[in-house]
Design a protein around this motif. Structure first.
Motif, short mmCIF file in Angstrom:
data_model
loop_
_atom_site.label_atom_id
_atom_site.label_comp_id
_atom_site.label_asym_id
_atom_site.label_seq_id
_atom_site.Cartn_x
_atom_site.Cartn_y
_atom_site.Cartn_z
N THR A 29 52.24 38.74 48.08
CA THR A 29 50.82 38.50 48.37
C THR A 29 50.50 37.04 48.13
N ARG A 30 49.43 36.58 48.75
CA ARG A 30 49.06 35.17 48.67
C ARG A 30 47.65 35.01 48.13
N LEU A 31 47.42 33.90 47.46
CA LEU A 31 46.11 33.60 46.91
C LEU A 31 45.20 33.12 48.04
N ALA A 32 44.03 33.78 48.16
CA ALA A 32 43.06 33.46 49.22
C ALA A 32 43.66 33.58 50.60
N GLY A 33 44.74 34.37 50.73
CA GLY A 33 45.27 34.67 52.04
C GLY A 33 46.25 33.67 52.59
N THR B 31 33.74 41.54 46.07
CA THR B 31 34.38 40.23 46.24
C THR B 31 34.18 39.43 44.96
N PRO B 32 34.96 39.70 43.92
CA PRO B 32 34.74 39.05 42.62
C PRO B 32 34.90 37.55 42.65
N GLY B 33 35.81 37.05 43.46
CA GLY B 33 36.00 35.61 43.53
C GLY B 33 34.85 34.88 44.20
N LEU C 255 41.96 39.23 48.82
CA LEU C 255 42.20 37.82 49.11
C LEU C 255 41.58 36.87 48.10
N ASP C 256 40.53 37.29 47.40
CA ASP C 256 39.84 36.36 46.50
C ASP C 256 40.07 36.66 45.03
N ALA C 257 40.76 37.75 44.70
CA ALA C 257 41.00 38.09 43.29
C ALA C 257 42.04 39.20 43.23
N THR C 258 42.57 39.40 42.03
CA THR C 258 43.53 40.48 41.78
C THR C 258 43.10 41.23 40.53
N THR C 259 43.09 42.55 40.60
CA THR C 259 42.72 43.39 39.47
C THR C 259 43.96 44.07 38.91
N VAL C 260 44.12 44.01 37.59
CA VAL C 260 45.24 44.66 36.91
C VAL C 260 44.71 45.91 36.22
N VAL C 261 45.24 47.08 36.60
CA VAL C 261 44.91 48.36 35.96
C VAL C 261 46.07 48.71 35.04
N LEU C 262 45.83 48.75 33.74
CA LEU C 262 46.89 48.97 32.78
C LEU C 262 47.29 50.44 32.71
N ASP C 263 48.42 50.67 32.11
CA ASP C 263 48.88 52.04 31.87
C ASP C 263 47.84 52.75 31.00
N GLY C 264 47.45 53.98 31.40
CA GLY C 264 46.43 54.70 30.66
C GLY C 264 45.02 54.39 31.10
N GLN C 265 44.88 53.66 32.20
CA GLN C 265 43.57 53.34 32.75
C GLN C 265 43.49 53.81 34.19
N THR C 266 42.27 54.01 34.67
CA THR C 266 42.03 54.41 36.05
C THR C 266 40.89 53.59 36.61
N ALA C 267 41.01 53.20 37.87
CA ALA C 267 39.95 52.47 38.56
C ALA C 267 39.40 53.36 39.68
N LEU C 268 38.09 53.66 39.61
CA LEU C 268 37.43 54.50 40.60
C LEU C 268 36.62 53.62 41.55
N VAL C 269 36.73 53.90 42.85
CA VAL C 269 35.98 53.15 43.86
C VAL C 269 34.66 53.87 44.12
N ASP C 270 33.53 53.14 43.98
CA ASP C 270 32.24 53.77 44.26
C ASP C 270 31.83 53.51 45.70
N GLU C 271 30.67 54.03 46.09
CA GLU C 271 30.25 53.95 47.50
C GLU C 271 29.92 52.53 47.94
N ARG C 272 29.66 51.63 46.99
CA ARG C 272 29.40 50.23 47.34
C ARG C 272 30.68 49.43 47.47
N GLY C 273 31.81 50.03 47.06
CA GLY C 273 33.08 49.33 47.09
C GLY C 273 33.48 48.73 45.76
N ASP C 274 32.62 48.82 44.74
CA ASP C 274 32.96 48.31 43.41
C ASP C 274 34.01 49.19 42.76
N LEU C 275 34.86 48.59 41.95
CA LEU C 275 35.84 49.32 41.15
C LEU C 275 35.27 49.54 39.75
N HIS C 276 35.40 50.76 39.23
CA HIS C 276 34.99 51.08 37.87
C HIS C 276 36.26 51.39 37.07
#
Length: 713
Positions: free
Chosen positions: A410-414, A501-503, A686-707
């Protein structure tokens, strides 16, 4: 599948350069209004344009330290190239670090200070307090105006504003002759007790303007009509020194935007989290000192509003620094005085704690053998070693590349391919000094960076009696999502929200800000019979003045609101507490004393209702509501992400593990509402990378945000 709204993200380019673009066609009615937000940071300039149907065009280009306006112009050009119709843009919101950088780097225009004779050295005396009480060898901070450019004025007011020594016409003429010899770029006028009576300052300013109409002149009775000579003088000097800098910058920006966005009006974000027209921003340049970070907090407020109740911690971790702030009750915390590079500035500002921990922060070993991160940064040129642009210092970004969270296929900013071998070469000398393997040294650097973030977060929570475990984190900036999982685990946070788009979050947040104007006036009166009438009368006059400004900006009465406050203290105390006064009418003013006792009790654990209360300064903020565009929503998907979202696997060294392990990498734009990403995992965009650690879960909501949260919470 892809996000349902069209998105373009340009690659990293130097201003004026070209970029390889990843884009989809922008659909919808292009003859309707669009809104644009441009955030010029120290490393990157981000742009977000939103159309009437929620269609989004985004851009990221490299900032230019020598010509900040070129980054803004390049970002707008990228947005237009991506499909944003320039002729349909109605409002262009802008956040900038140019004011902060000018103060920190000493790039203010040369200022001549006119002060009452006998009080010209207030900038040297400062407040009489040592920044570090027990450090006997701390360097003396630089004075904003050297002694040779400080001029005494033969005049004097009493502390109640009455004239003790009048300002004679002959004295004004003498001062004009002295200014003629000095030929300053800007003049600051700060006379004793002028917060009570600004007549002498106004007469001086009028005479100077009559002689030199284009000379920047700032007077304290307009810039900071508040007590305490040192911060009032500092604020006036910074305003005067910034005016030529900001005026040149905004003039060039406005001219360039006029050809690209012919219908667009340029609004500039203030430190308070509200925006003003660019013409007003140039006059009140001291209110722009945290313009860029304020946009991110505004976006965090909007993001948190749609995600539930409770306090929110906003973390903006970019390329150079990390900004942390607290959002309580859906409101950003605003202070009336901010510290900029050791200089107190009297202007409303979002309470932000900044540390030198960004993706470009340089990792070093101090003389004692301890690992340190920042505050020095590799910036965007040459940038981290892994950028392959000639950088040789090890940075936080390089540590992430070595550990596997960044890079791979993968590439930073595409467009920017990160070079792991260069990152390893940069870390090898440091690892050798520490006696560690390169991977272990890189992970240690990330732990140190995270520890710095934890200290900053504790500073805005624990130190104020707030349990961070009861807070949610909104993590943004290019590096924020990389550390969100670590912070959730270390602080026991309820969850971390990673925006779409966190970045580019700060640029998007600019679109969430209303117009804001502020007035303040030191009153210094006991809260006795008749005080509420005097206070309500001041609020009424201030409301009329600010309403006129909003009227001139085209804000209808229905879209206006006002917030009144009063700085109060017990008689004899040296400092004040802020007490809310609603909209400032007489009934609200009458209850200020009782509310002050309650605020004092909650702040210090005790109150003295029998003691007289003194009203020190009255404040009024006026807000003008601006148009908002509809937000797009994601279609619903299954709990498990589709196969299309899985990009592959990457070897990653996770915190607390000795060896790398294969970790799935998901393409964030392919995720749907309801998808759950189970850790360990990497979510790439393309603008950021999220790391989900072991024992964690990321849920996508209807707006596209990760929880992102620990399993079971």
């Amino acid at each position: 599948m892809r996000w349902p709204w069209p998105v373009i993200l340009t690659g990293i380019t130097q201003p004026g350069g070209r970029a390889t673009e990843r884009r989809s066609d922008v659909s919808g009615e292009l003859d309707r209004d669009w809104l644009v937000g441009i955030d010029v940071g120290g490393t990157f300039t981000d742009g977000v344009a939103i159309g009437p149907a929620g269609e989004t065009v985004v851009a990221k280009v490299a900032s230019s330290a020598t010509d900040p306006a070129s980054g803004l112009i390049a970002a707008v050009d990228r947005l237009i190239a991506g499909g944003m119709p320039g002729s349909a843009v109605r409002l262009a919101f802008h956040g900038t670090t140019i004011a902060t950088n000018a103060v920190i780097t000493g790039s203010l225009a040369p200022v001549t200070l006119l002060a009452t004779s006998g009080a010209t050295d207030v900038l040297a005396y400062r407040s009489g307090r040592r920044p570090r009480m027990y450090d006997l060898h701390q360097p003396r901070p630089d004075q904003l105006v050297p002694a040779e450019r400080r001029v005494g004025v033969a005049e004097r007011l009493r502390d109640d504003g009455t004239v003790y020594r009048p300002l004679e016409s002959s004295e004004i003429e003498r001062l004009l002759v002295e200014l003629e010899d000095r030929r300053p770029e800007a003049v600051a006028i700060s006379l004793l007790f002028s917060y009570r009576n600004g007549d002498h300052e106004h007469r001086l300013a009028e005479a100077i303007h009559a002689r030199w109409p284009s000379l920047a002149v700032a007077i304290s009775s307009e810039v900071a009509r508040e007590i305490r000579e040192y911060p009032r003088t500092v604020t006036t000097v910074i305003n005067a020194g910034l005016r030529p800098v900001i005026d040149r910058y905004l003039t060039r920006a406005a001219e360039a935007l006029q050809t690209r966005l012919p219908r667009g009006r340029l609004l500039v974000m203030q430190s308070s989290g509200g925006s003003v027209p660019s013409e007003q921003a140039a006059l009140e340049a001291h209110r722009l000192l945290v313009s860029g970070p304020a946009g991110g907090v505004a976006a965090a407020v909007a993001s948190a509003a749609g995600a539930g109740d409770g306090d929110v911690i906003a973390l903006d971790m970019g390329g150079t620094s990390a900004d942390v702030s607290l959002i309580r009750g859906g409101q950003a915390q605003v202070v009336s005085e901010q510290d900029v590079d050791g200089h107190p500035v009297l202007a409303p500002a979002i309470d932000i704690r900044t540390i030198g921990a960004g993706g470009g922060s340089i990792v070093t070993v101090d003389p004692g053998g301890s690992l340190r991160v920042g505050p020095a940064s590799a910036g965007s040129d040459p940038g981290p070693a892994s950028y392959g642009r000639g950088g040789t210092w090890p940075t936080v970004t390089d540590a992430h590349v070595i550990c596997g969270a960044l890079g791979g296929d993968t590439r930073l900013a595409g467009t920017l391919e990160l070079d792991r071998q260069r990152a390893i070469e940069a870390f090898e000398p440091l690892a050798s000094t520490l006696g560690l393997a390169v991977e272990a040294a890189a992970e240690a650097a990330l732990e140190v960076a995270t520890a710095g973030l934890i200290r900053a977060i504790r500073g805005v929570t624990v130190e104020r009696g707030i349990d961070p475990a009861e807070c949610r984190l909104v993590a943004y900036g290019g590096a924020g999502p990389l550390h969100a999982g670590r912070l959730v685990r270390e602080l026991g946070l309820s969850e971390a929200i990673i925006p779409v788009t966190p970045g580019l979050f700060s640029a998007r947040g600019l679109l969430s800000a209303d117009i804001r104007y502020d007035l303040a006036q030191t009153i210094l009166t006991r809260f006795e019979d008749g005080a509420e009438t005097m206070l309500a009368d001041w609020f009424s006059r201030a409301r009329s003045e600010l309403s006129a400004r909003l009227e001139a900006d085209g804000i209808p009465p229905a879209a206006r609101r006002f917030e009144a406050r009063a700085d109060c203290r017990y008689l004899g105390q040296g400092y004040e507490l802020v007490v809310a006064a609603g909209s400032g009418d007489r009934s609200e003013a009458a209850g200020i004393a009782e509310r002050f006792h309650a605020v004092h009790l909650s702040t210090y654990g005790h109150a003295a209702p029998e003691e007289p209360v003194e009203i020190v300064t009255a404040r009024l903020a006026a807000f003008g509501g601006l148009p908002r565009l509809a937000a797009a929503t994601l279609p619903a998907g299954d709990e498990d992400p589709s196969g299309e979202a899985l990009m592959g696997h990457r070897s990653v060294l996770l915190p607390g593990t000795a060896d790398p392990r294969p970790v799935p990498v998901f393409d964030r734009p392919a995720l749907l509402a309801g998808n759950r990403v189970v850790g360990p995992a990497i979510v790439h965009q393309l603008d950021a990378t999220t790391v989900v650690l072991d024992g964690q879960t990321a849920l996508v909501d209807e707006r596209g945000d990760l929880h992102l949260a620990e399993d079971g919470r």
